[in-house]
Structures are given as C-alpha cells and as structure tokens.
Design an enzyme around this catalytic site. Sequence first.
Site, PDB file in Angstrom:
ATOM      1  N   HIS A 100       0.852  -1.193   0.000  1.00  0.00           N
ATOM      2  CA  HIS A 100       0.000   0.000   0.000  1.00  0.00           C
ATOM      3  C   HIS A 100       0.886   1.240   0.000  1.00  0.00           C
ATOM      4  O   HIS A 100       1.976   1.244   0.579  1.00  0.00           O
ATOM      5  CB  HIS A 100      -0.987   0.018   1.174  1.00  0.00           C
ATOM      6  CG  HIS A 100      -0.373   0.076   2.546  1.00  0.00           C
ATOM      7  ND1 HIS A 100       0.018   1.264   3.142  1.00  0.00           N
ATOM      8  CD2 HIS A 100      -0.097  -0.892   3.444  1.00  0.00           C
ATOM      9  CE1 HIS A 100       0.506   1.023   4.341  1.00  0.00           C
ATOM     10  NE2 HIS A 100       0.454  -0.285   4.550  1.00  0.00           N
TER      11      HIS A 100
ATOM     12  N   ASP B  22      -0.476   4.440   0.755  1.00  0.00           N
ATOM     13  CA  ASP B  22      -0.911   5.436   1.736  1.00  0.00           C
ATOM     14  C   ASP B  22      -0.137   5.225   3.029  1.00  0.00           C
ATOM     15  O   ASP B  22       0.345   4.124   3.320  1.00  0.00           O
ATOM     16  CB  ASP B  22      -2.415   5.367   1.969  1.00  0.00           C
ATOM     17  CG  ASP B  22      -2.834   4.133   2.757  1.00  0.00           C
ATOM     18  OD1 ASP B  22      -2.505   3.017   2.307  1.00  0.00           O
ATOM     19  OD2 ASP B  22      -3.482   4.287   3.807  1.00  0.00           O
TER      20      ASP B  22
ATOM     21  N   ASP C 228       6.550   1.024   5.960  1.00  0.00           N
ATOM     22  CA  ASP C 228       5.109   0.743   5.979  1.00  0.00           C
ATOM     23  C   ASP C 228       4.358   1.735   5.091  1.00  0.00           C
ATOM     24  O   ASP C 228       3.885   2.750   5.567  1.00  0.00           O
ATOM     25  CB  ASP C 228       4.614   0.834   7.424  1.00  0.00           C
ATOM     26  CG  ASP C 228       3.149   0.494   7.580  1.00  0.00           C
ATOM     27  OD1 ASP C 228       2.635  -0.281   6.758  1.00  0.00           O
ATOM     28  OD2 ASP C 228       2.524   1.001   8.527  1.00  0.00           O
TER      29      ASP C 228
ATOM     30  N   GLU D  57      -5.176   1.741   3.029  1.00  0.00           N
ATOM     31  CA  GLU D  57      -5.071   0.675   4.026  1.00  0.00           C
ATOM     32  C   GLU D  57      -5.010   1.240   5.447  1.00  0.00           C
ATOM     33  O   GLU D  57      -5.633   0.706   6.372  1.00  0.00           O
ATOM     34  CB  GLU D  57      -3.835  -0.184   3.745  1.00  0.00           C
ATOM     35  CG  GLU D  57      -3.755  -1.459   4.580  1.00  0.00           C
ATOM     36  CD  GLU D  57      -3.086  -1.286   5.928  1.00  0.00           C
ATOM     37  OE1 GLU D  57      -3.249  -2.163   6.794  1.00  0.00           O
ATOM     38  OE2 GLU D  57      -2.401  -0.253   6.140  1.00  0.00           O
ATOM     39  N   GLU D  58      -4.252   2.325   5.628  1.00  0.00           N
ATOM     40  CA  GLU D  58      -4.070   2.870   6.971  1.00  0.00           C
ATOM     41  C   GLU D  58      -5.353   3.465   7.537  1.00  0.00           C
ATOM     42  O   GLU D  58      -5.498   3.594   8.756  1.00  0.00           O
ATOM     43  CB  GLU D  58      -2.966   3.938   6.976  1.00  0.00           C
ATOM     44  CG  GLU D  58      -1.593   3.438   6.575  1.00  0.00           C
ATOM     45  CD  GLU D  58      -0.942   2.516   7.598  1.00  0.00           C
ATOM     46  OE1 GLU D  58      -1.613   2.141   8.583  1.00  0.00           O
ATOM     47  OE2 GLU D  58       0.228   2.161   7.405  1.00  0.00           O
TER      48      GLU D  58
ATOM     49  N   HIS E  70       4.310   3.810  12.169  1.00  0.00           N
ATOM     50  CA  HIS E  70       3.235   4.592  12.787  1.00  0.00           C
ATOM     51  C   HIS E  70       3.753   5.590  13.818  1.00  0.00           C
ATOM     52  O   HIS E  70       2.958   6.367  14.365  1.00  0.00           O
ATOM     53  CB  HIS E  70       2.178   3.706  13.440  1.00  0.00           C
ATOM     54  CG  HIS E  70       1.378   2.886  12.477  1.00  0.00           C
ATOM     55  ND1 HIS E  70       0.126   2.408  12.776  1.00  0.00           N
ATOM     56  CD2 HIS E  70       1.630   2.467  11.214  1.00  0.00           C
ATOM     57  CE1 HIS E  70      -0.348   1.719  11.751  1.00  0.00           C
ATOM     58  NE2 HIS E  70       0.565   1.743  10.784  1.00  0.00           N
TER      59      HIS E  70
END
Length: 451
Positions: free
Chosen positions: A90, A92, A123, A156-157, A423
């Site tokens: 992903h 995003d 990520d 996705e996030e 994150h």
Amino acid sequence: MPLNPLAETVASLLPRAKAELAELVAFRSVADFSQFPRSESEAAAGWIADALRAEGFTDVALLDTPDGTQSVYGYLPGPEGAKTVLLYAHYDVQPPLDEAGWATPPFELTERDGRWYGRGTADCKGGFIMHLLALRALKANGGVPVHVKVIVEGSEEQGTGGLERYAEQHPELLAADTIVIGDAGNFRAGLPTVTSTLRGTILVRVRVDTLAGNLHSGQFGGAAPDALGALIRALDSLRGEDGSTTIDGLDATARWDGLEYTEEQFRADAKVLDGVGLIGDGSVADRLWARPAVTVLGIDCPPVVGATPSVQAGAGALVNLRVPPGTDTAEATKLLQAHIEAHTPWGARVTTEPIGQGQPFRADTASPAYRAMAEAMAVAYPGETMQYAGQGGTIPLCNTLAALYPRAEILLIGLSEPEAQIHAVNESVCPEELERLSVAEAQFLRNYAAG
C-alpha cells in the site's frame, strides 16, 4: 551474505531502489483528505502506475475504489501455463504526527546510522520497492517464471475498506494461486519471519454530553456533571488494574503457541522507559498476538494551554480495539459499544459510532507456498530458519482475499521489524532487510514456479 546471481543483481540495484523510495516517500499520501491534499495521494498512485508500466506490466490501471481513494493494479504475463502470484503493498501512510519530533523531515528520505528514515519507508512504500527489486532480479536472471499481478492499495491505513469492496465487486481481478502481502515484517532484523496471524481492528467514536453548555467550575463544580470526567471514567473501565483489556463479554484468556517474545526484548523494542512496567498478564506473545487490546487513540477536550476553569459540557474520544483470530469484529464492536454505554456514569448521554473495522486473519502455514518461502528465506538469510510469528496489526484485505479465493495461499512478509518504528515518529527501514527480503521474494517465485 554470500552472493548468488539473484542476490548480486539485487545488491547492484539497491542504489536505484533508494532513489525510487526517496521519490515515493516525498508524496504526502495520507488518505485522510481532511488533513492532507488528495492530489498527494493521486500523485503517488500515478508514480506507481508509471513504475509498473516501465517494468513491462500490461493492463495497468488506477482503480477508483468506493471509499474515494485509488488503488493501482498491473499484470505482468509469465510463461504459458504458469501459476499466478499476486503481490500486495500500500502507498498510503500514517500522518507524521508531531513533525517536530522527527530528527529529519518525515517526507524526505534521509540516511542516518545505516538506516533510511521517512514516513512510509517500511510501511509500506518500501514493500512496493521490494516487489520491484525481486521482479527486476528475476528478469535479469532468466525471466519471471510466473504470471504476476500487483495491487497497491491507497487507503489501508484508514481502514475504510475501499479495496476490499472493489475486490468483492470485481472478484476476477485479483484471483491468484498465491498471494504475497508485503506489509508485515521480521520478528527482528536478520531473523526471517512470516506472519501467520493478524489481529482484527475496530474503531469506535465516543461522545459524552451532560450540560447545555460549559459552566464556571467555581460556581457549579461539585454538583454539575462533568462530561470529560464521565468520559474518563468510562474509558478507565476498559482496563483492569494490571492494564489488561476488560470488556464485558470479550474473552481475554487465549494463549499464543509459537515464537516467544521475552519481556526484556519487548521492553527494548518498544523503548519502555526505565521503571515503567508492562501492562496485562500472560506472556508478551499472548498479549500481542492472542488477546484483545484496547487503546484510546485521542480525546476531544480543551488543551492545557488556553484552558479555562470550566465544567465541560461535552467530550469525545476515539477508541481502537484489536482482536485475535477467532473473534468476530462485528460481535466485538457490539460488546465494546455496550460496555462503554453501560460504564458511563451519572446518567450522562453517551453515543458510540463504529467508523471502521477489519477482521483478524490466520494463515495455513502447512501449504506448499510456505515450504517454498522457507527454502527461499534460507537462501536470503544463510544459517537462519524461517520463523512464524503473529502481528498485532491488521490488514483487512487478507480476509477479503481469503474469502474470495479460498484455494489461494496467503503469505505475509515485509520490512516492518521493530526498529522500523512504523506509525511513530522517525519511521525507518533497514536497507539490508530490503535487500535480503527482495532476494527471498525472487527466490520464492522461482521455487514456487518449479514446485
């Protein structure tokens, strides 16, 4: 590591991969368009589409998904009669949080102490670069031996389900014999790991109201019901004295049977401050991979700076609940809502609104694809044996794909080892991990084609 032709090719391509990752990281592609421009995400999607076309992919398309974001699809034909493998990543990313907390700009790839820093490096923009490296290595060493589909998600996030709904509406698009999800990570850098379980995720917005408007705390405090205080009481009820998640009716006693995680290692990975205890009971692996975990993500209330001596009339919070395989997120959502409503004191008016969820996932680790991956990991990580671990995070698409294609094998690998700090501020990727996992994926595709 000792080089074979695939590894030699990946090593030679690493400087190019770094430059490409820097370009991709520069897009502020947070799929929350109330905070970040939609144009940034669309530009990132366009960059990925161009990269796939440059590698010979056909049928490259920007898919407008039902949540208002774009996913990128491409197809690379292999030999006639070959198996089909779907590669997922992903583009995003999470918001950068406090940009002042970053040692270097979050959307500018920066090398420091042997790691590459920037939002999305691990990520999961780095996961897309991993797929490119693996395919390039195969093309330079006899060709790609399978049909390859690539899907790169754009939300996705956010957990808004755009790609899941699109896949359900177009079930033929992502059909494959095996699916490689490039959005997980090794248990630690240098230890090859596949993720065999994922916890599901639930997001619930909570609102508590007690008064028609704020009141002077000196004149009314002590009798007037404080909405912020009521919210704090309700949120506190979600945990026991030891910090364990205690939601009425939700089981929190399961055990993890697999790779263990020592408290000492976890404290180091999580950077727990000296003297601060861990929360919950059972082993660390139990708490992370086999049991539910609640987190208060944010509270709407006056900030300390500028606060007035007032009894608050209303307050809100965003609550996240992670649930292990075997727990249905729809049922867990109802239990969470019911718990908060039952434990909000003083007759305060409380509303709970689910705003996103993803089901947990468990892989079939006895499948031929897992054997092919174990052999590939042994090549990329000489002297190491592939391990199986859980992951507390959620990839909602996994269950959608498992339901649509029940015969497909699903493997989860990726770049998000503990030092990556996904994150959080100062997210980074280990270039050696990118190199080794790209070799592993290339070798896996070769093994799988021959199996």
